[in-house]
Design an enzyme around this catalytic site. Sequence first.
Site, PDB file in Angstrom:
ATOM      1  N   HIS A  19       0.810  -1.215   0.000  1.00 38.43           N
ATOM      2  CA  HIS A  19       0.000   0.000   0.000  1.00 38.43           C
ATOM      3  C   HIS A  19       0.845   1.267   0.000  1.00 38.43           C
ATOM      4  CE1 HIS A  19      -3.433  -2.578   1.846  1.00 38.43           C
ATOM      5  NE2 HIS A  19      -3.363  -2.695   0.532  1.00 38.43           N
ATOM      6  N   HIS A  42      -8.061  -8.399  -7.841  1.00 41.76           N
ATOM      7  CA  HIS A  42      -8.430  -9.157  -6.633  1.00 41.76           C
ATOM      8  C   HIS A  42      -8.598  -8.155  -5.499  1.00 41.76           C
ATOM      9  CE1 HIS A  42      -6.139 -11.861  -9.280  1.00 41.76           C
ATOM     10  NE2 HIS A  42      -6.778 -12.876  -8.731  1.00 41.76           N
ATOM     11  N   ASP A 160      -3.245  -8.541  -7.334  1.00 37.90           N
ATOM     12  CA  ASP A 160      -2.942  -8.898  -5.946  1.00 37.90           C
ATOM     13  C   ASP A 160      -3.616 -10.227  -5.590  1.00 37.90           C
ATOM     14  OD1 ASP A 160      -2.370  -8.882  -3.257  1.00 37.90           O
ATOM     15  OD2 ASP A 160      -3.873  -7.373  -2.746  1.00 37.90           O
TER      16      ASP A 160
END
Length: 259
Positions: A19, A42, A160
């Site tokens: 992130h 995802h 992801d």
Amino acid sequence: MLSYQHAYHAGNMADVHKHAILAWILEYMTRKDKPLTYMETHAGRGLYDVTDEMAAKTGEAAQGIAIARKWFAANHPYAVALDKVHADHGPNAYPGSPMVAAHVLRPSDPLFLTELHPQEFGHLRENMKPHAAICQQRDGWEMALSQCPPDPRRGMLLIDPSFEVKTDYETIPDTIRKINRKWSVGVIALWYPILTDAPHLPMTRALKRNHPDALCHEVHFPPARAGHRMVGSGMFVINPSYGLEEEGKWLSNQFRKLL
């Protein structure tokens, strides 16, 4: 397979790595007064509570964001996103990547989010309503192959997967190569876990052969608990933004404090 639920792992060190890089890339891209598209294959549920039963069972947030939050200056785009989520949802809230993106992007930048798990998709659709995200319950790989190149053409795709499907390590390089052929200008970012037996190595070797100009950034950290196999996190970024390599070096130095 539909058994994976990220709520058990939200806010762990892999999330911090993923992130922080995601927020930095998107903030850099929004510096230009040009529209961009954000897509995820995802997406998960988008928002988590690090004190709920699922998170408490693993304790990964306590070994992740609870330790790493102090690394980031108040104006770092990841810290800005965290502060906005806390203001909206309380101090125990942790944003998944869709929510991080939503708080970095501009209101005019479209978000296309895909999640196959029915329960996770229901949460995703509800959590992302305030951000006008377009959420689809479908296979994320199919979405990426069918929707690339998007409109606006400038943008980013985050991949992801849970890597529950062991063949992912074998099929991902070719699938990403196909996506990149269709969308040569897009920023395509793949997150992957680094496990004790290192199943990612053949995959990353193939990715580097296919995309020699991409950035491969990896960090390592202690296991969140005894016997936990994940000891690191990787991000493979095609068409990396200018300055991302330096940002990665800074982030690597923060993770070295844990070892």
